[in-house]
Design a protein around this motif. Structure first.
Motif, PDB file in Angstrom:
ATOM      1  N   GLY A  26      40.682  39.690  50.195  1.00 47.76           N
ATOM      2  CA  GLY A  26      42.018  39.703  50.790  1.00 47.76           C
ATOM      3  C   GLY A  26      42.700  38.355  50.699  1.00 47.76           C
ATOM      4  O   GLY A  26      43.910  38.265  50.485  1.00 47.76           O
ATOM      5  N   PHE A  27      41.927  37.277  50.855  1.00 44.05           N
ATOM      6  CA  PHE A  27      42.499  35.927  50.814  1.00 44.05           C
ATOM      7  C   PHE A  27      42.978  35.574  49.412  1.00 44.05           C
ATOM      8  O   PHE A  27      44.062  35.046  49.228  1.00 44.05           O
ATOM      9  N   PHE A  28      42.147  35.862  48.415  1.00 44.79           N
ATOM     10  CA  PHE A  28      42.516  35.532  47.046  1.00 44.79           C
ATOM     11  C   PHE A  28      43.381  36.621  46.414  1.00 44.79           C
ATOM     12  O   PHE A  28      44.016  36.395  45.394  1.00 44.79           O
ATOM     13  N   GLY A  29      43.374  37.800  47.003  1.00 42.33           N
ATOM     14  CA  GLY A  29      44.277  38.874  46.662  1.00 42.33           C
ATOM     15  C   GLY A  29      44.406  39.218  45.196  1.00 42.33           C
ATOM     16  O   GLY A  29      43.435  39.543  44.527  1.00 42.33           O
ATOM     17  N   ASP A  30      45.639  39.142  44.727  1.00 48.83           N
ATOM     18  CA  ASP A  30      45.969  39.591  43.378  1.00 48.83           C
ATOM     19  C   ASP A  30      45.281  38.768  42.295  1.00 48.83           C
ATOM     20  O   ASP A  30      44.932  39.293  41.237  1.00 48.83           O
ATOM     21  N   THR A  31      45.083  37.485  42.551  1.00 51.14           N
ATOM     22  CA  THR A  31      44.445  36.637  41.543  1.00 51.14           C
ATOM     23  C   THR A  31      43.042  37.134  41.242  1.00 51.14           C
ATOM     24  O   THR A  31      42.663  37.312  40.079  1.00 51.14           O
ATOM     25  N   LEU A  32      42.272  37.379  42.293  1.00 51.40           N
ATOM     26  CA  LEU A  32      40.903  37.863  42.115  1.00 51.40           C
ATOM     27  C   LEU A  32      40.887  39.262  41.511  1.00 51.40           C
ATOM     28  O   LEU A  32      40.075  39.554  40.628  1.00 51.40           O
ATOM     29  N   SER A  33      41.806  40.110  41.936  1.00 57.55           N
ATOM     30  CA  SER A  33      41.871  41.473  41.391  1.00 57.55           C
ATOM     31  C   SER A  33      42.167  41.458  39.898  1.00 57.55           C
ATOM     32  O   SER A  33      41.566  42.199  39.127  1.00 57.55           O
ATOM     33  N   ASN A  34      43.100  40.603  39.485  1.00 54.01           N
ATOM     34  CA  ASN A  34      43.427  40.522  38.064  1.00 54.01           C
ATOM     35  C   ASN A  34      42.281  39.917  37.253  1.00 54.01           C
ATOM     36  O   ASN A  34      42.050  40.327  36.116  1.00 54.01           O
ATOM     37  N   GLN A  35      41.573  38.958  37.815  1.00 52.66           N
ATOM     38  CA  GLN A  35      40.411  38.396  37.122  1.00 52.66           C
ATOM     39  C   GLN A  35      39.353  39.484  36.924  1.00 52.66           C
ATOM     40  O   GLN A  35      38.768  39.605  35.850  1.00 52.66           O
ATOM     41  N   MET A  36      39.090  40.263  37.972  1.00 49.14           N
ATOM     42  CA  MET A  36      38.107  41.342  37.864  1.00 49.14           C
ATOM     43  C   MET A  36      38.565  42.396  36.850  1.00 49.14           C
ATOM     44  O   MET A  36      37.757  42.915  36.083  1.00 49.14           O
ATOM     45  N   ALA A  37      39.852  42.697  36.862  1.00 51.82           N
ATOM     46  CA  ALA A  37      40.384  43.685  35.915  1.00 51.82           C
ATOM     47  C   ALA A  37      40.235  43.179  34.487  1.00 51.82           C
ATOM     48  O   ALA A  37      39.862  43.942  33.584  1.00 51.82           O
ATOM     49  N   GLY A  38      40.505  41.895  34.266  1.00 51.75           N
ATOM     50  CA  GLY A  38      40.352  41.320  32.935  1.00 51.75           C
ATOM     51  C   GLY A  38      38.915  41.367  32.453  1.00 51.75           C
ATOM     52  O   GLY A  38      38.632  41.719  31.297  1.00 51.75           O
ATOM     53  N   MET A  39      37.968  41.038  33.353  1.00 51.11           N
ATOM     54  CA  MET A  39      36.549  41.089  32.968  1.00 51.11           C
ATOM     55  C   MET A  39      36.110  42.516  32.679  1.00 51.11           C
ATOM     56  O   MET A  39      35.364  42.767  31.728  1.00 51.11           O
ATOM     57  N   ALA A  40      36.584  43.463  33.499  1.00 52.78           N
ATOM     58  CA  ALA A  40      36.213  44.861  33.283  1.00 52.78           C
ATOM     59  C   ALA A  40      36.760  45.375  31.959  1.00 52.78           C
ATOM     60  O   ALA A  40      36.068  46.098  31.226  1.00 52.78           O
ATOM     61  N   MET A  41      37.977  44.979  31.626  1.00 45.64           N
ATOM     62  CA  MET A  41      38.565  45.413  30.354  1.00 45.64           C
ATOM     63  C   MET A  41      37.816  44.802  29.170  1.00 45.64           C
ATOM     64  O   MET A  41      37.591  45.471  28.163  1.00 45.64           O
TER      65      MET A  41
ATOM     66  N   ALA B 148      34.643  46.626  28.615  1.00 50.04           N
ATOM     67  CA  ALA B 148      34.886  47.952  28.066  1.00 50.04           C
ATOM     68  C   ALA B 148      35.321  47.890  26.604  1.00 50.04           C
ATOM     69  O   ALA B 148      35.535  48.921  25.978  1.00 50.04           O
ATOM     70  N   GLY B 149      35.453  46.679  26.065  1.00 54.90           N
ATOM     71  CA  GLY B 149      35.817  46.536  24.671  1.00 54.90           C
ATOM     72  C   GLY B 149      37.309  46.459  24.439  1.00 54.90           C
ATOM     73  O   GLY B 149      37.763  46.525  23.307  1.00 54.90           O
ATOM     74  N   GLN B 150      38.076  46.343  25.507  1.00 59.40           N
ATOM     75  CA  GLN B 150      39.525  46.228  25.383  1.00 59.40           C
ATOM     76  C   GLN B 150      39.928  44.775  25.618  1.00 59.40           C
ATOM     77  O   GLN B 150      39.146  43.966  26.093  1.00 59.40           O
ATOM     78  N   GLY B 151      41.169  44.455  25.286  1.00 55.73           N
ATOM     79  CA  GLY B 151      41.662  43.103  25.525  1.00 55.73           C
ATOM     80  C   GLY B 151      42.080  42.923  26.968  1.00 55.73           C
ATOM     81  O   GLY B 151      42.879  43.684  27.488  1.00 55.73           O
ATOM     82  N   GLY B 152      41.548  41.928  27.616  1.00 57.74           N
ATOM     83  CA  GLY B 152      41.902  41.653  29.006  1.00 57.74           C
ATOM     84  C   GLY B 152      42.779  40.429  29.145  1.00 57.74           C
ATOM     85  O   GLY B 152      42.881  39.855  30.227  1.00 57.74           O
ATOM     86  N   ASP B 153      43.422  40.026  28.055  1.00 54.55           N
ATOM     87  CA  ASP B 153      44.222  38.803  28.070  1.00 54.55           C
ATOM     88  C   ASP B 153      45.404  38.894  29.032  1.00 54.55           C
ATOM     89  O   ASP B 153      45.714  37.929  29.735  1.00 54.55           O
ATOM     90  N   THR B 154      46.065  40.031  29.080  1.00 58.43           N
ATOM     91  CA  THR B 154      47.238  40.180  29.948  1.00 58.43           C
ATOM     92  C   THR B 154      46.852  40.018  31.410  1.00 58.43           C
ATOM     93  O   THR B 154      47.535  39.310  32.171  1.00 58.43           O
TER      94      THR B 154
END
Length: 92
Positions: free
Chosen positions: A39-54, A57-63
């Motif tokens: 909750g404290f790091f919020g969107d930054t942490l969520s986007n980092q996790m999304a990038g790593m997950a992508m 999965a073999g997709q580009g997580g650059d965005t």
């Protein structure tokens, strides 16, 4: 007729229950701390996790990683701003 338990058996059962209760409390505290960190790091942490997950999965997580970097820079700029009673309402 109910079985009569010796004091040793009752003591062992109480100790087992106490250990389980302590374990549950520790796990709950860790869960609350993890929720607080996310909750404290919020969107930054969520986007980092999304990038790593992508990436896994073999997709580009650059965005997602670029969005996380931009949000981290924004958070750093907000943290550097002096908080006073004059600008408190505008910071929220």
């Amino acid at each position: 007729m109910a079985a009569i338990q010796s004091p040793r058996v009752r003591n062992a059962l109480h100790q087992r229950g106490q250990g389980l209760s302590e374990y549950i409390i520790i796990v709950a505290l860790i869960a609350v701390a993890a929720i607080g960190v996310v909750g404290f790091f919020g969107d930054t942490l969520s986007n980092q996790m999304a990038g790593m997950a992508m990436e896994m999965a073999g997709q580009g997580g650059d965005t997602a990683q670029q969005t996380a970097t931009a949000q981290a820079a924004s958070a750093q700029a907000n943290a550097a701003t002096a908080k006073t009673l004059d600008n408190y309402a505008s910071a929220n």
